[in-house]
Design an enzyme around this catalytic site. Structure first.
Site, PDB file in Angstrom:
ATOM      1  N   LYS A  52       1.681  -0.032  10.714  1.00  0.00           N
ATOM      2  CA  LYS A  52       0.363   0.240  10.240  1.00  0.00           C
ATOM      3  C   LYS A  52      -0.564   0.104  11.456  1.00  0.00           C
ATOM      4  CE  LYS A  52       0.796  -0.847   5.213  1.00  0.00           C
ATOM      5  NZ  LYS A  52       1.072  -2.495   4.376  1.00  0.00           N
ATOM      6  N   GLN A  96      -0.796  -8.054   3.497  1.00  0.00           N
ATOM      7  CA  GLN A  96       0.352  -7.418   3.554  1.00  0.00           C
ATOM      8  C   GLN A  96       1.076  -8.048   2.433  1.00  0.00           C
ATOM      9  OE1 GLN A  96       1.673  -4.220   4.777  1.00  0.00           O
ATOM     10  NE2 GLN A  96       3.266  -4.350   3.546  1.00  0.00           N
ATOM     11  N   ASP A 119      -7.106  -1.603   0.179  1.00  0.00           N
ATOM     12  CA  ASP A 119      -5.402  -1.178  -0.689  1.00  0.00           C
ATOM     13  C   ASP A 119      -6.145  -0.719  -1.581  1.00  0.00           C
ATOM     14  OD1 ASP A 119      -3.181  -1.866   0.882  1.00  0.00           O
ATOM     15  OD2 ASP A 119      -3.464  -3.582   1.791  1.00  0.00           O
TER      16      ASP A 119
HETATM   17  N1  GUN Z   1       3.603  -3.688   0.636  1.00  0.00           N
HETATM   18  C1  GUN Z   1       4.394  -3.129  -0.144  1.00  0.00           C
HETATM   19  N2  GUN Z   1       3.223  -2.263  -0.148  1.00  0.00           N
HETATM   20  C2  GUN Z   1       2.029  -2.295   0.283  1.00  0.00           C
HETATM   21  C3  GUN Z   1       0.762  -1.786   0.341  1.00  0.00           C
HETATM   22  O1  GUN Z   1       0.655  -1.072   0.182  1.00  0.00           O
HETATM   23  N3  GUN Z   1      -0.157  -2.671   0.789  1.00  0.00           N
HETATM   24  C4  GUN Z   1       0.130  -3.918   0.889  1.00  0.00           C
HETATM   25  N4  GUN Z   1      -1.082  -4.727   1.193  1.00  0.00           N
HETATM   26  N5  GUN Z   1       1.209  -4.281   0.669  1.00  0.00           N
HETATM   27  C5  GUN Z   1       2.209  -3.899   0.362  1.00  0.00           C
END
Ligand code: GUN
Length: 286
Positions: A52, A96, A119
């Site tokens: 990311k 995350q 998100d």
């Molecule tokens: N863990 C797995 N997929 C995601 C996501 O799309 N966003 C976040 N913040 N954590 C995750």
């Protein structure tokens, strides 16, 4: 023989558009900024976070990476979020998931300013999605919709089956398909006669986290099959929730793992961060 939906290529096209829009925004005085917070040592999560941050640099965003130890207290995490909520250089905040068990995921997500919730996990944003009045869409389901759109697959009137009901993928995915006028069924671990249901799908989206779970005999001839899974097979090799080989001859479209949905998830995160930066400009003018 299925057409392979090349998520890597499509993601690259969308990232080019994002990069161009970012340059225009920077020229207007705003550099989109994303803060990513990871708590603990989960190695898969660390790889996702690294990707990311790398993607941010590629499109010209400012990014900040907070790697906190597993024993971080809830109050400490909440005060970092509070600081980032108030930081004008940060337009998107991503925590995350999953978090270590002693932390309350709902409280942590609720602490993020909904305008910076790239998100789209905050209760306010989830509600807006339900009503179809959203600023952000959750990244993975939005990425799936983009793959369908790019491949010229019209959802309207199609029988869509989503396997999986998580808050991150299954539930919002069903809602986005519904917004696109699909007829949607959500299947999960308690579903009876699952294979009958998956075989009724014109569009099958699988997000259950079980390696090669959907086999060729469980899909309809000519189905569009989208694999959100990210699993390891018996030899430790990366694979999806769909058994690619047995579905390949029967599906009309199929996404590979890796190189299908994965690259789109990060691309949609970039798109959301750009939207959040643009929104912050509008708020400044008001
Ligand atoms: N863990 C797995 N997929 C995601 C996501 O799309 N966003 C976040 N913040 N954590 C995750």
């Amino acid at each position: 023989m299925a057409k392979i939906i090349d998520g890597k290529y499509i993601a690259q096209q969308v990232r080019c558009e994002i990069k161009a829009e970012t340059q225009a925004l920077i020229a207007a005085g705003i550099r989109p900024g994303l803060a990513v917070i990871i708590v603990g040592e989960d190695s898969a999560s660390k790889v996702y976070v690294r990707n990311k941050i790398k993607a941010c640099a590629e499109v010209g965003f400012h990014s900040e990476n907070y790697e906190l130890p597993a024993e971080t207290e809830q109050e400490e995490l909440l005060s970092l979020i509070k600081k980032l909520n108030a930081d004008p250089a940060i337009h998107g905040i991503l925590v995350q998931l999953p978090l270590p068990r002693h932390l309350d995921e709902n409280k942590v997500i609720a602490a993020i300013d909904p305008k910076k919730d790239v998100d789209a996990f905050h209760i306010q944003n989830v509600g807006k999605i339900m009503l179809g009045q959203y600023d952000f869409l959750p990244c993975t389901p939005a990425g799936v919709m983009k793959l369908l759109e790019y491949s010229g697959i019209d959802v309207a009137g199609k029988d869509c089956v989503v396997v999986g009901r998580s808050n991150i993928v299954g539930k919002p995915q069903a809602m986005l398909l519904l917004h696109a006028n699909g007829t949607v069924q959500i299947c999960h671990s308690k579903t009876k006669n699952l294979a009958e249901k998956t075989a009724s799908a014109d569009i099958l989206i699988v997000a259950i986290g079980k390696a090669k779970f959907i086999t060729g005999d469980m899909i309809k001839e000519g189905a569009v099959v989208i694999d959100v899974g990210m699993d390891r097979d018996e030899n430790g090799k990366l694979c999806g929730d769909v058994d690619f080989d047995s579905c390949f001859d029967k599906a009309s479209y199929l996404t590979p793992v890796p190189g299908g949905v994965g690259p789109m998830t990060i691309t949609m995160l970039l798109r959301n961060t750009l939207s959040a930066a643009k929104l912050s400009m509008k708020q400044d003018i008001k």
